[in-house]
Scaffold this motif. Structure first.
Motif, PDB file in Angstrom:
ATOM      1  N   HIS A  92      -2.528  -1.554 -15.631  1.00  0.00           N
ATOM      2  CA  HIS A  92      -1.283  -1.073 -15.179  1.00  0.00           C
ATOM      3  C   HIS A  92      -0.991  -2.890 -13.646  1.00  0.00           C
ATOM      4  CE1 HIS A  92       1.057   0.891 -12.296  1.00  0.00           C
ATOM      5  NE2 HIS A  92       0.534   0.208 -11.585  1.00  0.00           N
ATOM      6  N   HIS A 102       7.803   0.894  -7.659  1.00  0.00           N
ATOM      7  CA  HIS A 102       7.787   0.166  -8.303  1.00  0.00           C
ATOM      8  C   HIS A 102       8.186  -1.168  -8.775  1.00  0.00           C
ATOM      9  CE1 HIS A 102       3.748   2.519  -9.373  1.00  0.00           C
ATOM     10  NE2 HIS A 102       3.166   0.896 -10.013  1.00  0.00           N
ATOM     11  N   HIS A 157       3.642  -0.613  -1.972  1.00  0.00           N
ATOM     12  CA  HIS A 157       2.646  -0.340  -3.096  1.00  0.00           C
ATOM     13  C   HIS A 157       2.827  -1.335  -3.512  1.00  0.00           C
ATOM     14  CE1 HIS A 157       0.740   1.263  -6.783  1.00  0.00           C
ATOM     15  NE2 HIS A 157       1.746   0.497  -7.481  1.00  0.00           N
ATOM     16  N   HIS A 214       0.030  -4.166  -5.423  1.00  0.00           N
ATOM     17  CA  HIS A 214       0.093  -5.138  -7.047  1.00  0.00           C
ATOM     18  C   HIS A 214       0.136  -6.429  -5.952  1.00  0.00           C
ATOM     19  CE1 HIS A 214       1.163  -2.465 -10.105  1.00  0.00           C
ATOM     20  NE2 HIS A 214       1.680  -1.705  -9.071  1.00  0.00           N
TER      21      HIS A 214
HETATM   22 ZN   LIG Z   1       1.123   0.378  -9.229  1.00  0.00          ZN
END
Ligand SMILES: [Zn+2]
Ligand SMILES: [Zn+2]
Length: 236
Positions: free
Chosen positions: A115, A170, A195, A199
């Motif tokens: 991921h 995302h 989010h 990352h």
């Molecule tokens: Zn993610």
């Protein structure tokens, strides 16, 4: 059911990828190889998600399994939004703790690294998980429908929120207005700018829908400014 999950992914992610091309042209430039990998892993995840979902849907139709109901007056009306919130909160809780666990060195190398190969993530990364990680998520909603009563239409709402937030968190840019994201309600909700930071920095912002667990456990590092930028790496 696997076909439905895969089609839902392709249509929804494809739609938001198209929107990204319009709203943030060039944001995914040079990411073609990464996007191909994201689509491959996501289709594999769709196959995994489809199995328990298919079994439960069949059991519901054929044998009356689950606590999914269809009559609008089976439960009080106030229960409709409450059930949606309960499902999202339960899903978020499961996700937060399994996600934190997957950031331990061994499970990270074994599964979660897939991921995080999305740097920066794109609208195609929503289901880009190693099969082990897909398995940890595949049983949450299918298990909940046996425990917490929910109207069929509200289950649809839960699945829609799941799909849309999974993709938009995302896609690398913030679609919600800054005023809303920084409002007192927005402070408890997870959107792309939250989010995205996960990352970027890995060991923070583990939540899925709500910032509740991140705040409670001191893992919330706030929002990423990059989600408002026009190009990756450039601050707004
Ligand atoms: Zn993610
Ligand atoms: Zn992670």
């Amino acid at each position: 059911m696997t076909g439905i999950v895969a089609l839902r992914y392709l249509l929804a992610s494809g739609g938001f990828a198209l929107a990204t091309r319009r709203v943030r042209p060039g944001l995914y430039a040079g990411l073609d190889a990464q996007i191909r990998r994201e689509i491959g892993w996501s289709l594999l995840s769709a196959a995994i998600y489809g199995i328990p979902a298919g079994i439960v849907a069949w059991g519901w139709q054929e044998h009356g399994w689950t606590r999914v109901y269809t009559g609008w007056s089976d439960y009080p009306l106030w229960y409709l939004p409450l059930s949606v919130f309960a499902y999202l909160f339960a899903h978020d809780t499961w996700f937060y703790w399994t996600h934190r666990w997957m950031h331990r060195p061994k499970p990270f190398r074994l599964a979660h690294a897939v991921h995080h190969a999305s740097r920066p993530p794109t609208a195609w990364a929503a289901m880009s998980f190693h099969p082990i990680e897909a398995l940890t998520g595949a049983f949450v909603i299918p298990a909940l429908v046996f425990v917490v009563p929910i109207h069929f239409a509200m289950l649809g709402v839960v699945l829609m929120v799941m799909t849309v937030m999974g993709i938009t968190n995302h896609m690398g840019w913030e679609m919600f207005p800054r005023r809303l994201v920084h409002s007192s309600v927005g402070n408890w909700l997870i959107t792309a700018s939250h989010h995205h930071r996960h990352h970027d920095e890995y060991r923070c912002n583990y939540g899925l829908y709500f910032r509740f667990w991140d705040r409670l456990c001191g893992t919330d590092r706030g929002l990423s400014e990059k989600a408002w930028a026009n190009l990756p790496g450039r601050a707004a």
